[in-house]
Design an enzyme around this catalytic site. Structure first.
Site, mmCIF file in Angstrom:
data_model
loop_
_atom_site.group_PDB
_atom_site.id
_atom_site.type_symbol
_atom_site.label_atom_id
_atom_site.label_comp_id
_atom_site.label_asym_id
_atom_site.label_seq_id
_atom_site.Cartn_x
_atom_site.Cartn_y
_atom_site.Cartn_z
ATOM 1 N N LYS A 133 0.829 -1.205 0.000
ATOM 2 C CA LYS A 133 0.000 0.000 0.000
ATOM 3 C C LYS A 133 0.865 1.257 0.000
ATOM 4 O O LYS A 133 0.521 2.261 -0.649
ATOM 5 C CB LYS A 133 -0.916 0.002 1.231
ATOM 6 C CG LYS A 133 -1.773 1.256 1.356
ATOM 7 C CD LYS A 133 -2.697 1.194 2.551
ATOM 8 C CE LYS A 133 -3.530 2.475 2.662
ATOM 9 N NZ LYS A 133 -4.504 2.427 3.766
ATOM 10 N N HIS A 264 -25.137 -25.162 -32.722
ATOM 11 C CA HIS A 264 -23.905 -25.759 -32.194
ATOM 12 C C HIS A 264 -22.717 -24.813 -32.315
ATOM 13 O O HIS A 264 -21.630 -25.177 -32.736
ATOM 14 C CB HIS A 264 -23.622 -27.100 -32.867
ATOM 15 C CG HIS A 264 -24.540 -28.183 -32.422
ATOM 16 N ND1 HIS A 264 -24.242 -29.066 -31.423
ATOM 17 C CD2 HIS A 264 -25.791 -28.494 -32.830
ATOM 18 C CE1 HIS A 264 -25.256 -29.886 -31.237
ATOM 19 N NE2 HIS A 264 -26.212 -29.553 -32.077
ATOM 20 N N ARG A 458 -26.972 -32.951 -37.762
ATOM 21 C CA ARG A 458 -26.374 -34.267 -37.502
ATOM 22 C C ARG A 458 -26.190 -35.089 -38.775
ATOM 23 O O ARG A 458 -25.207 -35.814 -38.928
ATOM 24 C CB ARG A 458 -27.229 -35.029 -36.484
ATOM 25 C CG ARG A 458 -26.508 -36.254 -35.905
ATOM 26 C CD ARG A 458 -27.079 -36.624 -34.577
ATOM 27 N NE ARG A 458 -26.929 -35.549 -33.611
ATOM 28 C CZ ARG A 458 -25.804 -35.299 -32.952
ATOM 29 N NH1 ARG A 458 -24.733 -36.048 -33.139
ATOM 30 N NH2 ARG A 458 -25.748 -34.297 -32.090
ATOM 31 N N PHE A 486 -28.664 -37.229 -29.528
ATOM 32 C CA PHE A 486 -29.721 -38.059 -30.102
ATOM 33 C C PHE A 486 -29.956 -37.717 -31.567
ATOM 34 O O PHE A 486 -29.508 -36.685 -32.074
ATOM 35 C CB PHE A 486 -31.011 -37.928 -29.295
ATOM 36 C CG PHE A 486 -31.578 -36.532 -29.203
ATOM 37 C CD1 PHE A 486 -32.021 -35.838 -30.332
ATOM 38 C CD2 PHE A 486 -31.697 -35.905 -27.972
ATOM 39 C CE1 PHE A 486 -32.558 -34.566 -30.248
ATOM 40 C CE2 PHE A 486 -32.236 -34.615 -27.872
ATOM 41 C CZ PHE A 486 -32.660 -33.957 -29.016
ATOM 42 N N ASP A 491 -33.310 -39.756 -40.483
ATOM 43 C CA ASP A 491 -32.458 -39.689 -41.677
ATOM 44 C C ASP A 491 -31.044 -40.198 -41.440
ATOM 45 O O ASP A 491 -30.437 -40.821 -42.333
ATOM 46 C CB ASP A 491 -32.424 -38.262 -42.238
ATOM 47 C CG ASP A 491 -32.063 -37.204 -41.205
ATOM 48 O OD1 ASP A 491 -31.836 -37.561 -40.033
ATOM 49 O OD2 ASP A 491 -32.020 -36.007 -41.571
ATOM 50 N N ARG A 533 -25.808 -37.716 -22.919
ATOM 51 C CA ARG A 533 -25.383 -36.869 -24.021
ATOM 52 C C ARG A 533 -23.947 -36.417 -23.772
ATOM 53 O O ARG A 533 -23.565 -36.187 -22.624
ATOM 54 C CB ARG A 533 -26.305 -35.646 -24.111
ATOM 55 C CG ARG A 533 -26.148 -34.838 -25.391
ATOM 56 C CD ARG A 533 -27.144 -33.691 -25.399
ATOM 57 N NE ARG A 533 -26.764 -32.648 -24.460
ATOM 58 C CZ ARG A 533 -27.539 -31.625 -24.136
ATOM 59 N NH1 ARG A 533 -28.748 -31.531 -24.627
ATOM 60 N NH2 ARG A 533 -27.112 -30.695 -23.299
#
Length: 537
Positions: A133, A264, A458, A486, A491, A533
């Site tokens: 100080k 993402h 994905r 997931f 597809d 996940r």
């Protein structure tokens, strides 16, 4: 050179070589018990602290330097007549050098020393704080690495150097106090872990990138993403905040009305136009597959017409500088779960208004992990944290813990995998967890043969992984496949089946799980559901 020094150290490395030449030049040395003995053995004349204060050390050394006759010479402002008079009346000389370091609490903690509380230094931090100080008049050294530099200068350091040394003291004290706080924390898993940051806690999040990862938001600056108001919708998740940050940082690049869609942590659609409504339409059409579940940012006020366009598909969140009352009413009636974020400061631009856009930490993709201290019984990585930088702050989470062995409670669709298939699936699962989402890993034998990662949907990751397998490893046996999240649609299963893949490991948990399972059964694709996940943005 220096006239009056106070020396009290735990680490005595290099001390004699530093003090001896200064003492030969006439510097007076005041010191405490163990340090004074060490210096005397080296032939250096020392004044005991007790001689200066008229009060001997007590309580096994717990109280020795805490005395006005130490702190008055430390804190005296030599340009203040009253301060100088106080010293003169007490026949005291001001200290112009303080050499001090602290009990090694961190070492004691790691060595699991008994009676750890006795390793908490009280007098040392007080001496250092007082000297730092008063750096205008005192040179303070807390690290033996600085000794030689001071000797090389051959004179008392200038004001800026003394200020720099004082700053080093305060930084060291902050780390020391944090170490003690962490060491004194209860060992219970339910206890919040300490985290030292030059910021403040803002809020806890439901979880981190994945369920099971605890996460918190820390504020570093007054301005930042934490200022955005959530006008409706569910609580923000860790991933929502990361995606909002990415969307905002992208939309700020544009002056004209602009819309950015992010999935993402990557933009999947960007457009600008003289009319925001047109920009929104174009951004949503840029990648109609990936935009499902995206986060949207605009750099203009959202009208009811814009709200109607945005409500035409499923989105996670929208952030804009403001909204019309009719737009908010429309969202509330049609998309009550959609997170609507209002942040007027969003319109600050990177390029033309850099002075308005500061976060305290470089806005590049700053991401790291660091140990918080080993604890018995913890699994690997359970003592580590992961940090992600967002505008004006940090997101802090537990590091994801991936199952390293095959789990008995994993669920099977189709046949139960034999040992060799289990081995391949487990390898694919482990690797996939360390790819950036969306992520897919193909494994044949003990080798990855196709990795798809970092995509905004994905199916693209699946197609990239398959393409790599076909291009580089077509002669190997058909691989198994892992997915870090997931399957939102069947597809990806269809794409895998077309090339003969018969085994897939994935977390499960999609609203369309039954549809995905039905498609897998019809295509003779077997699946393992982990229930975990493992996104990594």
């Amino acid at each position: 050179m220096f006239k009056n020094a106070l020396v009290s150290v735990s680490n005595k490395e290099g001390l004699v070589d530093f003090i001896r030449p200064l003492a030969r030049q006439g510097m007076r040395v005041v010191s405490t018990g163990g340090t004074s003995l060490h210096l005397r053995k080296a032939g250096i004349s020392v004044v005991e602290v007790g001689q200066q204060t008229g009060f001997e050390e007590v309580m096994d050394g717990r109280v020795k330097s805490l005395h006005p006759y130490i702190y008055m010479p430390l804190l005296a402002r030599l340009d203040k007549k009253d301060d100088v008079k106080v010293l003169k009346d007490a026949a005291l000389s001001p200290f112009d050098l303080v050499v001090c370091n602290l009990y090694p609490f961190e070492d004691a903690k790691h060595q699991e020393k008994k009676n750890l509380v006795e390793w908490i230094d009280v007098g040392g931090p007080s001496l250092l704080r007082a000297a730092a100080k008063n750096f205008k008049y005192v040179t303070v050294l807390c690290n033996p690495e600085d000794y030689q530099c001071i000797l090389n200068e051959g004179e008392i350091p200038g004001l800026e150097k003394r200020k720099q040394l004082a700053g080093k003291v305060f930084s060291m004290l902050a780390d020391y106090n944090f170490c003690i706080a962490d060491g004194m924390q209860a060992k219970s898993q339910e206890e919040k872990r300490s985290l030292y940051l030059k910021g403040r806690f803002y809020t806890n999040l439901r979880y981190g990138e994945n369920p099971g990862q605890k996460a918190s938001w820390f504020q570093l600056e007054k301005t930042g993403l934490h200022q955005a108001l959530c006008l409706q919708g569910k609580e923000l998740s860790f991933n929502n905040i990361c995606d909002l940050d990415s969307a905002v940082s992208t939309v700020r690049e544009f002056r004209k009305p602009c819309c950015v869609a992010v999935k993402h942590n990557n933009p999947c659609g960007v457009a600008y136009n003289s009319q925001l409504e047109t920009a929104i339409r174009l951004a949503l059409k840029a990648d109609p597959v990936s935009v499902f579940g995206a986060v949207i940012a605009t750099n203009r006020f959202i009208s009811e017409k814009s709200a109607q366009i945005l409500s035409s598909l499923f989105l996670e969140a929208v952030i804009a500088p403001d909204y019309s009352d009719s737009a908010l009413a429309f969202f509330k009636s049609k998309k009550k779960n959609l997170r609507i974020m209002k942040w007027p400061e969003l319109i600050m631009y990177n390029n033309s208004q850099k002075e308005l856009y500061r976060t305290g930490i470089e806005k590049a993709s700053f991401r790291t992990s660091f140990p918080l201290g080993e604890k018995k019984g913890q699994t690997e990585n359970s003592n580590r944290m992961d940090i992600h930088c967002v505008d004006g702050g940090l997101l802090v989470q537990d590091v994801q813990k991936i199952n390293k062995e095959w789990q008995k409670d994993w669920q099977y669709i189709g046949k139960k995998p034999d040992i060799s298939v289990q081995s391949e699936l487990l390898m694919a699962w482990k690797v996939c967890a360390h790819l950036k989402s969306n992520a897919v890993a193909l494994v044949s034998g003990n080798q990855t043969v196709g990795l798809g990662m970092g995509q905004v949907n994905r199916i693209s990751s699946v197609e990239i992984a398959i393409q790599k397998w076909k291009s580089f490893h077509s002669g190997l046996s058909i691989p198994v496949m892992a997915s870090d999240g997931f399957f939102p649609f069947p597809d990806s299963v269809e794409a895998a089946a077309r090339v003969g893949i018969q085994w897939i490991i994935q977390p499960g948990g999609s609203l369309r799980d039954e549809e995905v399972i039905s498609k897998a059964k019809s295509l003779s694709v077997n699946m393992v559901f982990t229930g975990q996940r493992c996104f990594s943005h």
